[in-house]
Design a protein around this motif. Structure first.
Motif, PDB file in Angstrom:
ATOM      1  N   ASN A  77       0.787  -1.239   0.132  1.00 39.65           N
ATOM      2  CA  ASN A  77       0.061  -0.014   0.166  1.00 39.65           C
ATOM      3  C   ASN A  77       0.536   1.242  -0.339  1.00 39.65           C
ATOM      4  O   ASN A  77       1.404   1.856  -0.941  1.00 39.65           O
ATOM      5  N   VAL A  78       1.520   1.725   0.672  1.00 40.79           N
ATOM      6  CA  VAL A  78       2.647   2.755   1.483  1.00 40.79           C
ATOM      7  C   VAL A  78       2.914   2.273   1.959  1.00 40.79           C
ATOM      8  O   VAL A  78       3.286   1.882   2.808  1.00 40.79           O
ATOM      9  N   TRP A  79       4.400   3.242   2.065  1.00 42.48           N
ATOM     10  CA  TRP A  79       5.571   2.965   2.579  1.00 42.48           C
ATOM     11  C   TRP A  79       5.094   3.791   4.065  1.00 42.48           C
ATOM     12  O   TRP A  79       4.724   4.803   3.618  1.00 42.48           O
ATOM     13  N   GLU A  80       5.864   4.081   4.657  1.00 42.15           N
ATOM     14  CA  GLU A  80       5.697   3.806   6.222  1.00 42.15           C
ATOM     15  C   GLU A  80       7.006   4.980   6.814  1.00 42.15           C
ATOM     16  O   GLU A  80       7.587   3.840   7.212  1.00 42.15           O
ATOM     17  N   TRP A  81       6.853   6.001   6.867  1.00 44.01           N
ATOM     18  CA  TRP A  81       8.491   6.391   7.587  1.00 44.01           C
ATOM     19  C   TRP A  81       8.184   6.147   9.037  1.00 44.01           C
ATOM     20  O   TRP A  81       7.249   5.825  10.356  1.00 44.01           O
ATOM     21  N   CYS A  82       9.592   6.400   9.383  1.00 43.91           N
ATOM     22  CA  CYS A  82       9.584   5.721  10.821  1.00 43.91           C
ATOM     23  C   CYS A  82      11.038   6.622  10.957  1.00 43.91           C
ATOM     24  O   CYS A  82      11.403   7.411  10.698  1.00 43.91           O
ATOM     25  N   ALA A  83      11.123   6.609  12.953  1.00 42.58           N
ATOM     26  CA  ALA A  83      11.902   8.368  13.644  1.00 42.58           C
ATOM     27  C   ALA A  83      13.322   7.943  13.316  1.00 42.58           C
ATOM     28  O   ALA A  83      14.065   8.914  12.404  1.00 42.58           O
ATOM     29  N   ASP A  84      13.525   6.672  12.768  1.00 44.93           N
ATOM     30  CA  ASP A  84      15.273   7.170  13.034  1.00 44.93           C
ATOM     31  C   ASP A  84      16.294   7.609  11.462  1.00 44.93           C
ATOM     32  O   ASP A  84      15.416   7.166  10.526  1.00 44.93           O
ATOM     33  N   TRP A  85      17.097   7.798  11.761  1.00 47.39           N
ATOM     34  CA  TRP A  85      17.981   8.599  10.761  1.00 47.39           C
ATOM     35  C   TRP A  85      18.132   6.704  10.238  1.00 47.39           C
ATOM     36  O   TRP A  85      18.615   5.704  11.192  1.00 47.39           O
ATOM     37  N   PHE A  86      18.799   6.348   8.324  1.00 43.47           N
ATOM     38  CA  PHE A  86      18.642   5.767   8.521  1.00 43.47           C
ATOM     39  C   PHE A  86      20.555   5.239   8.222  1.00 43.47           C
ATOM     40  O   PHE A  86      21.112   6.379   8.005  1.00 43.47           O
ATOM     41  N   SER A  87      20.560   3.848   8.405  1.00 46.22           N
ATOM     42  CA  SER A  87      21.647   3.694   8.600  1.00 46.22           C
ATOM     43  C   SER A  87      21.806   2.132   8.256  1.00 46.22           C
ATOM     44  O   SER A  87      21.246   0.881   8.368  1.00 46.22           O
ATOM     45  N   PRO A  88      22.797   1.662   7.173  1.00 46.67           N
ATOM     46  CA  PRO A  88      22.731   0.023   6.572  1.00 46.67           C
ATOM     47  C   PRO A  88      24.009  -0.591   7.302  1.00 46.67           C
ATOM     48  O   PRO A  88      23.260  -1.504   7.557  1.00 46.67           O
ATOM     49  N   ASP A  89      24.607  -0.389   8.632  1.00 45.67           N
ATOM     50  CA  ASP A  89      25.246  -0.716   9.528  1.00 45.67           C
ATOM     51  C   ASP A  89      25.480  -0.625  10.846  1.00 45.67           C
ATOM     52  O   ASP A  89      26.039  -1.592  11.198  1.00 45.67           O
ATOM     53  N   PHE A  90      24.343   0.928  11.109  1.00 47.06           N
ATOM     54  CA  PHE A  90      24.858   0.937  12.100  1.00 47.06           C
ATOM     55  C   PHE A  90      24.092  -0.253  13.664  1.00 47.06           C
ATOM     56  O   PHE A  90      25.681  -0.079  14.985  1.00 47.06           O
ATOM     57  N   HIS A  91      23.013  -0.748  13.467  1.00 52.99           N
ATOM     58  CA  HIS A  91      23.435  -2.237  14.025  1.00 52.99           C
ATOM     59  C   HIS A  91      24.599  -3.392  14.338  1.00 52.99           C
ATOM     60  O   HIS A  91      23.993  -4.193  15.201  1.00 52.99           O
ATOM     61  N   THR A  92      25.105  -3.406  13.685  1.00 51.63           N
ATOM     62  CA  THR A  92      26.531  -3.653  14.348  1.00 51.63           C
ATOM     63  C   THR A  92      27.098  -3.617  14.666  1.00 51.63           C
ATOM     64  O   THR A  92      28.393  -4.044  15.113  1.00 51.63           O
ATOM     65  N   THR A  93      27.017  -1.909  15.657  1.00 50.16           N
ATOM     66  CA  THR A  93      28.203  -1.634  16.294  1.00 50.16           C
ATOM     67  C   THR A  93      28.129  -0.981  17.187  1.00 50.16           C
ATOM     68  O   THR A  93      27.199  -1.967  17.810  1.00 50.16           O
ATOM     69  N   PRO A  94      29.217  -1.607  18.049  1.00 45.45           N
ATOM     70  CA  PRO A  94      28.616  -1.482  19.696  1.00 45.45           C
ATOM     71  C   PRO A  94      27.979  -0.303  20.049  1.00 45.45           C
ATOM     72  O   PRO A  94      27.327  -0.286  21.388  1.00 45.45           O
ATOM     73  N   ALA A  95      27.353   1.095  19.496  1.00 43.70           N
ATOM     74  CA  ALA A  95      26.866   1.970  19.732  1.00 43.70           C
ATOM     75  C   ALA A  95      25.160   1.418  20.435  1.00 43.70           C
ATOM     76  O   ALA A  95      24.303   2.370  20.974  1.00 43.70           O
ATOM     77  N   TYR A  96      24.632   0.304  19.392  1.00 47.91           N
ATOM     78  CA  TYR A  96      23.362  -0.148  18.533  1.00 47.91           C
ATOM     79  C   TYR A  96      23.497  -0.172  20.507  1.00 47.91           C
ATOM     80  O   TYR A  96      23.491  -1.496  20.983  1.00 47.91           O
ATOM     81  N   ASP A  97      21.981  -0.036  21.144  1.00 49.79           N
ATOM     82  CA  ASP A  97      21.611  -0.443  21.937  1.00 49.79           C
ATOM     83  C   ASP A  97      20.464  -1.771  21.571  1.00 49.79           C
ATOM     84  O   ASP A  97      19.518  -0.439  20.935  1.00 49.79           O
ATOM     85  N   HIS A  98      20.292  -2.452  22.229  1.00 44.05           N
ATOM     86  CA  HIS A  98      19.685  -3.658  21.789  1.00 44.05           C
ATOM     87  C   HIS A  98      18.442  -3.446  22.584  1.00 44.05           C
ATOM     88  O   HIS A  98      17.110  -3.407  22.139  1.00 44.05           O
ATOM     89  N   ASP A  99      18.246  -2.397  23.420  1.00 46.15           N
ATOM     90  CA  ASP A  99      16.525  -1.751  24.399  1.00 46.15           C
ATOM     91  C   ASP A  99      16.343  -0.575  23.716  1.00 46.15           C
ATOM     92  O   ASP A  99      17.122  -0.175  23.892  1.00 46.15           O
ATOM     93  N   ASN A 100      15.199  -0.883  23.161  1.00 46.67           N
ATOM     94  CA  ASN A 100      14.818   0.020  22.959  1.00 46.67           C
ATOM     95  C   ASN A 100      15.216   1.378  21.847  1.00 46.67           C
ATOM     96  O   ASN A 100      15.850   2.142  22.022  1.00 46.67           O
ATOM     97  N   PRO A 101      16.005   0.792  21.144  1.00 45.00           N
ATOM     98  CA  PRO A 101      16.567   0.904  20.041  1.00 45.00           C
ATOM     99  C   PRO A 101      16.652   2.360  19.294  1.00 45.00           C
ATOM    100  O   PRO A 101      14.905   2.327  18.618  1.00 45.00           O
ATOM    101  N   THR A 102      17.057   3.054  19.081  1.00 47.67           N
ATOM    102  CA  THR A 102      16.349   4.461  17.978  1.00 47.67           C
ATOM    103  C   THR A 102      17.141   5.183  16.591  1.00 47.67           C
ATOM    104  O   THR A 102      17.005   6.175  16.147  1.00 47.67           O
ATOM    105  N   GLY A 103      17.848   4.284  15.977  1.00 52.64           N
ATOM    106  CA  GLY A 103      18.971   4.580  15.410  1.00 52.64           C
ATOM    107  C   GLY A 103      20.339   5.611  15.990  1.00 52.64           C
ATOM    108  O   GLY A 103      20.546   5.779  16.312  1.00 52.64           O
ATOM    109  N   PRO A 104      21.030   5.394  14.456  1.00 53.33           N
ATOM    110  CA  PRO A 104      22.213   6.809  14.514  1.00 53.33           C
ATOM    111  C   PRO A 104      21.604   8.231  14.676  1.00 53.33           C
ATOM    112  O   PRO A 104      20.655   8.464  15.298  1.00 53.33           O
TER     113      PRO A 104
END
Length: 335
Positions: A257-284
């Motif tokens: 139907n339609v794409w839906e915006w999310c709050a996060d900035w996009f990154s292809p690999d932020f979730h693979t870095t130590p800075a990524y918080d697995h508890d309520n992640p919000t992106g870079p």
């Protein structure tokens, strides 16, 4: 172009596909990270579903997407309880927002927005400014916006599309609506948790088969993209927000139907870095584009294949097209 080329989901105002408006206004907007917590009797929760949150497996290890998107690796993520709109925000809801606030969308300020070329009526051809580079099926149409989605010759009120999802809204516009409603945009993790409907490791909100027992469950491209859409699923463009069966959480159209915006900035690999918080992640903390999820009526497996629940896409915060919308969330009180 080849089937490995990931560009086709939407056109962008910035970079190769368009020009940015000279203003710092859009860049100054940030999505709210939280809202006043709501209980079930809160007026904001009307037409919303309360989700208990918890841990789930986000992303996928399947090799079905584009490496540039960063769908994997699959990882365990936890989200707190929240309410989420049962449906994408409709034209009727956005109309109420505009009437009350006088808000002017970015497409209206730019004076144009991107329309799928096949949808431009003959009387509006004079308003076509140009095609988007590399994605010639998108054309910039003068006067196209949320109220006139294919150009001046269309009208969501007169064309009986008030129950369809609002489109031609930028990320900035979506944030403005959410703030007015006392809500916020979902984080990417919240969006995927909700879209999965409690099903772990499945491709779609209903399972692994695109058409279980031959039943169309979403509004995507049928036929050969971009030459021919058969409309076998019932629609060539947007469908009403309550079409097709809901997922097991009671949410509609979290695929297609339609794409839906999310709050996060996009990154292809932020979730693979130590800075990524697995508890309520919000992106870079910063980026050039915002996350979009869910796919649209233009998605097809031979091209973008991004109507899967783990699939991701992006666009600049000032961009608007005829296949991007949004839904909102509200933080939930602990019960």
């Amino acid at each position: 172009m080849t089937a490995d080329d990931p560009v086709c989901c939407s056109a962008s105002r910035s970079g190769k596909s368009g020009e940015r408006r000279e203003s710092d206004e859009a860049d100054a907007v940030e999505a709210a990270q939280s809202t006043a917590p709501a209980a079930s009797d809160d007026p904001r929760t009307k037409a919303m579903v309360r989700l208990d949150g918890g841990s789930f497996e986000m992303g996928t290890d399947e090799d079905v997407g584009f490496p540039e998107d960063g769908e994997g690796p699959a990882r365990e993520v936890t989200v707190d309880p929240f309410y989420i709109d049962t449906f994408a925000v409709t034209n009727a809801q956005f109309l109420a927002f505009v009437k009350e606030t006088g808000y002017t969308t970015e497409a209206e300020r730019f004076g144009w927005s991107f329309v799928f070329a096949d949808f431009v009526a003959s009387e509006d051809e004079e308003h076509v400014l140009r095609a988007a580079p590399e994605t010639e099926w998108w054309v910039a149409v003068e006067g196209a916006n949320w109220l006139f989605p294919e150009g001046p010759g269309s009208n969501v009120i007169e064309d009986d599309r008030l129950t369809h999802p609002v489109t031609h809204v930028s990320w900035t516009d979506a944030v403005a609506y959410a703030d007015w409603a006392g809500k916020r945009l979902p984080t990417e993790a919240e969006w995927e948790y909700a879209a999965r409907g409690g099903l772990a490791g499945k491709r779609f909100p209903w399972g692994d088969q695109l058409k279980p027992e031959g039943e169309h469950r979403c509004n995507i491209w049928q036929g050969t993209f971009p030459e021919r859409n058969t409309g076998a699923d019932g629609f060539l463009g947007t469908a009403p927000v309550n079409e097709y069966a809901s997922n097991d959480f009671g949410l509609y159209n979290t695929a297609g139907n339609v794409w839906e915006w999310c709050a996060d900035w996009f990154s292809p690999d932020f979730h693979t870095t130590p800075a990524y918080d697995h508890d309520n992640p919000t992106g870079p903390l910063t980026g050039d584009a915002r996350v979009m999820r869910g796919g649209s009526y233009l998605c097809h497996r031979s091209w973008c294949n991004r109507y899967r629940v783990a699939a991701r896409s992006k666009n600049t915060p000032d961009s608007s097209t005829g296949n991007i919308g949004f839904r909102c969330v509200v933080d939930a009180k602990t019960e």
